[in-house]
Design a protein around this motif. Sequence first.
Motif, mmCIF file in Angstrom:
data_model
loop_
_atom_site.group_PDB
_atom_site.id
_atom_site.type_symbol
_atom_site.label_atom_id
_atom_site.label_comp_id
_atom_site.label_asym_id
_atom_site.label_seq_id
_atom_site.Cartn_x
_atom_site.Cartn_y
_atom_site.Cartn_z
ATOM 1 N N THR A 65 1.166 -1.359 -0.254
ATOM 2 C CA THR A 65 0.236 0.520 -0.414
ATOM 3 C C THR A 65 0.674 1.335 0.037
ATOM 4 O O THR A 65 0.818 2.576 0.093
ATOM 5 N N THR A 292 -7.731 -0.583 8.448
ATOM 6 C CA THR A 292 -7.743 1.146 8.480
ATOM 7 C C THR A 292 -8.941 0.624 7.798
ATOM 8 O O THR A 292 -9.843 1.998 8.065
ATOM 9 N N SER A 293 -9.038 -0.124 6.456
ATOM 10 C CA SER A 293 -10.097 -0.205 5.642
ATOM 11 C C SER A 293 -11.097 -0.798 5.531
ATOM 12 O O SER A 293 -10.260 -2.058 5.273
ATOM 13 N N ASP A 295 -12.265 -3.434 1.997
ATOM 14 C CA ASP A 295 -12.058 -3.491 0.382
ATOM 15 C C ASP A 295 -13.001 -4.039 -0.128
ATOM 16 O O ASP A 295 -12.849 -5.492 0.089
ATOM 17 N N THR A 328 -13.222 1.252 -1.853
ATOM 18 C CA THR A 328 -11.965 1.306 -0.138
ATOM 19 C C THR A 328 -13.168 2.475 0.782
ATOM 20 O O THR A 328 -13.016 3.664 -0.234
ATOM 21 N N ILE A 329 -13.617 2.235 1.954
ATOM 22 C CA ILE A 329 -13.488 2.678 2.246
ATOM 23 C C ILE A 329 -13.056 2.835 4.166
ATOM 24 O O ILE A 329 -12.433 1.811 4.017
ATOM 25 N N GLY A 330 -12.812 3.886 4.407
ATOM 26 C CA GLY A 330 -12.261 3.655 5.794
ATOM 27 C C GLY A 330 -13.271 3.546 7.090
ATOM 28 O O GLY A 330 -13.325 3.695 8.014
ATOM 29 N N SER A 335 -10.678 1.628 13.535
ATOM 30 C CA SER A 335 -11.593 2.634 12.491
ATOM 31 C C SER A 335 -12.015 3.634 13.845
ATOM 32 O O SER A 335 -12.220 2.777 15.376
ATOM 33 N N GLY A 348 -14.812 6.423 12.132
ATOM 34 C CA GLY A 348 -14.001 6.452 11.083
ATOM 35 C C GLY A 348 -14.146 7.892 10.046
ATOM 36 O O GLY A 348 -15.031 8.536 10.145
ATOM 37 N N PRO A 349 -14.054 8.093 8.587
ATOM 38 C CA PRO A 349 -12.666 7.674 8.262
ATOM 39 C C PRO A 349 -11.543 6.963 8.949
ATOM 40 O O PRO A 349 -10.264 6.017 8.971
ATOM 41 N N SER A 351 -8.211 6.592 11.124
ATOM 42 C CA SER A 351 -7.330 5.130 11.828
ATOM 43 C C SER A 351 -6.306 5.110 13.566
ATOM 44 O O SER A 351 -5.723 5.878 12.596
#
Length: 692
Positions: A65, A292-293, A295, A328-330, A335, A348-349, A351
């Motif tokens: 990433t 963190t996210s 997907d 993709t979201i936070g 979060s 969130g988003p 983290s």
Amino acid sequence: MARIGVDVGGTNTDLVLECSKGVFYHKVPTTLKNQSIGVVDGVRGICERAGIEAAEVELIVHGTTTATNITIEHNGSECGMLTTEGFRDILHIGRHKRPYNFSLHFDVPWQSQPLVKRRNRISIPERILPPAGLIETPLDEDAVRRACTLFRKRGINSIVIGFMFSFLNDAHEQRAKEIVLEEMPEAYVTISSELANVMREYERFSTAAMNCYVGPKTAYYLRDLDAKLREAGVTSKLRIMQSNGGVSTVDACARRPVRILMSGPAGGVIGGASEGDMAGVPNIITVDIGGTSADISTIPGGAVKIMNPRDTYVSGHPVLTPMIDLVTIGAGGGSVAFIDEAGAFNVGPRSAGSEPGPACYGRGGVEPTVTDAQIVLGRLDPDMALGGDLGLDAQLAREAVEEKIAKPLGMSVKDAALGIIRIINNNMALAIRSNSVARGLDPREFSIMPFGGAGPLHGVALAEAVSARDVIVPVAPGITAAVGLLKTDLQYEHTKAGLVELNKATDQEIERINTVVTTLRTRVQAELDADDIPRADQQLMVIAECRYQGQGFELRADMPEGKVTQDNKRQITDSFHEAHKRDYGYAYPEAEVELITVRVIGSASVRRIEIPKIAQADGTSIDRALMFVRPTTFDDGQTLETPRYDRTKLFAGDKVPGPAILIQHNSTTLVPPGYVAETLDYGNTRIRTLGA
């Protein structure tokens, strides 16, 4: 012969190793300051766990990433740009699109966070004209040298070169690159015609600018990781997962890092598709929830979808590179839950990441996170995280939820924790609908596949929220993305503009298409040759990207085998009509079809990781897997005494009725009341309502 897949997330680095002794899984904290340190530590650790020497590892496939994080954090390189005189502001003007049509308060990312600042965009006298690419104004080489002097003065060492109509004739871009490297030998240079040799100057310039923006740091990371692995005694090949689901070499990705902007999530989608095949379920919605996210990708019929180029935006900037279709979201275990200035309850988003991490980590974090809420509700056992390797503090989790959420809102700690879970689940459900219902796909025909360290805790709630058929939990949920890295092929792609009206194409235009195909095939084969892939093992696919005359964007269509001729060109138009009807519900078979771009994809199959089947149920009780019983609070607010089972001790065919929690080293699966979890042949699990 040993192979390792390494997926670096925002909180943890996940590893899978396949060797003659079997398949091994491992998880270590991500070292955010330098991810390569965590990767090397993880590789050493998983080799020790498997009882092999690091030198025995033949291949490492890495999902990273690094490039993605640069775009999110807006800390890329200071870039300079050379562009055609009169077109300096293309990157600022964009397409005149408003991100939110009816809002007076919105951000325009390509203006508020420009990849190249206006003062560093230098216009150069030169001009190439369509449609044949003839030179009207020669390149002013002295102007290029003066620009280099200015860049040196400003300390800029990452240079974008984007000239108008360079996709028809790249002579000026190539010459400008030569001059820049003469003047600035250490510069990181990207020319648009090498990266996105297609029409649409804004998208082409933006792609080249993004490459220079993330390039220097990404290239440093990849080469530093390669060096550190060799210092650690790992002399294997290092391959990098690309956004399109294929893998490539360190050198290729260092030169074109835009290809790996979605490297991390891509491995999860590939792994999820493979897990769906193992479970005999072709229609799945993957939900990869890490620290963190989240997907999310919809896979109909087992086929991973590639985004239409018009949708390939990264941090608000168009990037013309093939990407797996995902959202993709936070939303992850890290979060942060908070109350905003208006008194609204949010999750969130933002983290907590791995440093300091959730409050329960005991590393100084004081803000409540989704992980803290799971502990308060009894869904995560503090003494069982990562098999006990990660000790969590339940009291710190409770204090964080109480102080930051419960007391300010005047609610109980339990209700505050439930609120955190409901908000994050609703956020993810909205994202699932955007990737399914909004694309014409009915979630009722799909199974939710939750993975990532936090995924299986949310699986049933998400399935209920979108009315999915059932839930399929992978064999090793916390490591699924890493497993996907060992289930993908080596892959390269090259494109070039075609610009031919197919229905009335002349013999000369048909021959021009064939020349483009030959050129692209040669480039792709050269990259595969450089990677020591025998010609017999190379697979080449030629794709035509077409549109109806006057349309704004293209769809992919199949090309005929061998050369295009007047007799077989209809195969291209027929394929396009079918694609248009499939995507939009209608087609115009008699309308003129334009071939805009030719794309050649070269791949080489690699040996896929083989997950062994587990033992079949022998008639004994599932109590063999029972660990202990503890109170757990479920979404309806009930707190029930809930048994914990060691998932690795369940046999194929075993059925565990809810309420129950299935525990394994890399993840925890929640089975609410009214559901039953059935273990499948490979150790994966199907969760469905009782009686279904």
